[in-house]
Structure formats: C-alpha cells, structure tokens
Design an enzyme around this catalytic site. Structure first.
Site, PDB file in Angstrom:
ATOM      1  N   SER A 177      -8.072  -6.969   6.867  1.00 40.43           N
ATOM      2  CA  SER A 177      -8.615  -7.078   8.225  1.00 40.43           C
ATOM      3  C   SER A 177      -9.783  -8.067   8.259  1.00 40.43           C
ATOM      4  CB  SER A 177      -9.089  -5.710   8.716  1.00 40.43           C
ATOM      5  OG  SER A 177     -10.316  -5.379   8.098  1.00 40.43           O
ATOM      6  N   HIS A 218      -4.926  -0.825  -5.011  1.00 40.88           N
ATOM      7  CA  HIS A 218      -4.312  -1.882  -4.205  1.00 40.88           C
ATOM      8  C   HIS A 218      -3.020  -2.375  -4.854  1.00 40.88           C
ATOM      9  CE1 HIS A 218      -7.656  -1.709  -1.582  1.00 40.88           C
ATOM     10  NE2 HIS A 218      -8.531  -2.253  -2.413  1.00 40.88           N
ATOM     11  N   ASP A 259      -3.380   2.571   4.221  1.00 34.65           N
ATOM     12  CA  ASP A 259      -4.710   3.095   3.891  1.00 34.65           C
ATOM     13  C   ASP A 259      -4.668   4.142   2.776  1.00 34.65           C
ATOM     14  OD1 ASP A 259      -7.422   3.382   4.096  1.00 34.65           O
ATOM     15  OD2 ASP A 259      -7.377   4.637   5.882  1.00 34.65           O
ATOM     16  N   ASN A 295     -12.563  -6.570   6.407  1.00 32.75           N
ATOM     17  CA  ASN A 295     -12.458  -6.304   4.961  1.00 32.75           C
ATOM     18  C   ASN A 295     -13.261  -7.273   4.092  1.00 32.75           C
ATOM     19  OD1 ASN A 295      -9.013  -5.067   5.068  1.00 32.75           O
ATOM     20  ND2 ASN A 295     -10.936  -3.934   5.081  1.00 32.75           N
TER      21      ASN A 295
END
Ligand code: FPP
Length: 251
Positions: A76, A48, A31, A79
């Site tokens: 996830s 990212h 995260d 997401n």
C-alpha cells in the site's frame, strides 16, 4: 435456492459450490504475514515469503475454478512506513515472483496487471511489471491484478486531477461527468468492480483498498492468517458469498 449445503465442522467441498454463480472478481487484503511469522519465532520477512506462496496457490485455484479476476493488495501507499529491510524484502519477493511467473504465465495464459503508482519502485521492478503486462496483454481468461504502491484515496485523487486537467484544457466537460466515466480515470479502468472482498487475519476494516470499486462488494472476514489461508478457506468464503442476497440498493 441454497447452493451450498451448510455442514458445520466439515470442510466445504468445491463440488458443493455452484460454479455457475462464482463471483467474477475476488479481491483480497493479504493480511497477517507478520503475526504468522511471530507465532513461529521467524522474522516478519518469512511471513511475507509464506504469503507469496499462498498467493500462488489461491491464484491458481481461482483460475482453475473459472473465476475471471483476482486482485491482491501487495503493497500500500502507507507500507513505505515499515522498516527499510522489510520493504526491500517485499520488493525482492515481488521481483522473484514476477521473474518466475513470466514463464508460468505464458504457459497458463494468465493475464497480469498492476494497480498503483509504480514510479517509486526500483527501475528493475518497474521493468518487470511492464514486461509482465506487455507479455500477457493479449491473453484472455483469468486476470491477476497486483496492487502495488496502491491507495484507494490516492487513486481517486489522481483520477480527479486527470479529469480536472482535461476540463482545464477544454477536452472534458464537468457537467457531463458520470460515475461510469469517472471510473475510467481509475487504475481499474478496464476491470469490473470486485464482487467479493476477503480480509483474513481478524482485522475488520478496508484499509484504503479499492474504496471506489467496493461500493457494492460483499465482504468476508476470517481470523485465519494469510499464510494459512487454504483452498478450503477460499471455498468457505465463496460459499458465504453464494449465500448472500445482493440487491445493489434495490429490494
Ligand atoms: C500484510 O501483512 C502484508 C503485506 C503488507 C505484504 C504482502 C506481500 C506479499 C504477500 C508478498 C508479495 C506478493 C505477491 C503477490 C507475490 P502484515 O505484514 O501487515 O501482517 P501483520 O498484520 O500480521 O503484521
């Protein structure tokens, strides 16, 4: 017996870790990529990309330390709510990474597995995931698990449905169900539970990650953003783990 010398302000040295008492399985919620990029005036996607590099560094380090499993939360089930451009940037990074890792994986004998429902992913990415799993399935030693379109509740519901279907078909018996048997219906069927779960970026929550498997995990939270997460920070997490007393509900 203290295995790690507390040295305030000093960087932990892996030599100060007890390599015989490493967690067998570490799981990480990667995260803080967006905030890392924002701080630098960069697009979130740059965060990212930096996060994917950190994954590479930490996975290699974990393998070299002698750990058995590293599991990361790459995408996830929630997401998908992100802007389309960000979703496709993450998928693009995964494709790029998997392409490259097929070579290094074969060289380093790294086993890879994917946890999650891969069916909504692009056919190309699904194919890459299958290929990677297939190539590495005979390898023994370090295993990297990538949670992709993964949600802990979704995983449990799917397991319950699969079990219920077998009960309805008469091939499973509800009265005989045990925790161990139920665990075999999960994505993580052949993987031991994580010993240590790390969440960087200052958030202190589980966010639907490994809900079943985290029952007795130790947690380590740090304010460091994932792209800045270094080997030294990983050592700090491992040292904290080695200072915990795990009782699994006993005394
Ligand atoms: C969370 O940070 C991060 C993600 C949702 C994506 C993680 C994906 C990667 C690191 C890329 C590919 C992975 C591999 C294994 C090669 P955030 O965007 O929520 O950050 P923020 O909270 O600061 O906004």
């Amino acid at each position: 017996m203290a295995f790690f010398k507390k040295s305030a302000g000093k960087k932990p040295d892996p030599a100060q870790l007890d390599l015989e008492r490493l967690p067998r399985h570490v799981a990480i919620i990667m995260d803080g990529n967006g905030r890392w990029a924002k701080k630098r005036g960069l697009p979130r996607t740059a965060g990212h990309a930096a996060g994917a590099e950190t994954f590479r560094t930490i996975a290699t380090y974990a393998k070299n330390l002698g750990m058995d499993y590293l599991t990361v939360y790459a995408f996830s089930t929630e997401n998908w709510k992100r802007p389309e451009q960000e979703v496709s940037a993450i998928m693009g990074l995964l494709e790029k990474y998997l392409h490259e890792s097929i070579e290094t994986m074969a060289r380093d004998k790294i086993k890879m597995a994917f946890l999650g429902d891969l069916s909504p992913l692009s056919p190309k990415l699904q194919q890459l995931c299958r290929e990677t799993e297939e190539i590495s399935k005979g390898y023994e030693g370090f295993q990297a698990n990538i949670c992709l379109n993964y949600g802990g509740r979704d995983e449990i519901v799917r397991a319950a449905k699969a079990f219920a279907a077998q009960c309805a078909a008469g091939t499973a018996d509800p009265a005989a169900l045990t925790e161990e048997a139920f665990g075999r219906y999960l994505y993580s069927a052949d993987i031991p539970d994580p010993d240590l779960i790390i969440r960087p970026s200052g958030e202190v929550r589980i966010s639907n990650f490994l809900l079943w498997q985290s029952a007795y995990a130790e947690f380590y939270f740090t304010d460091v953003l994932w792209p800045d997460f270094s080997k030294e920070e990983f050592n700090r997490a491992l040292a904290a783990y080695q200072n915990r007393s795990r009782r699994f509900g006993g005394v």
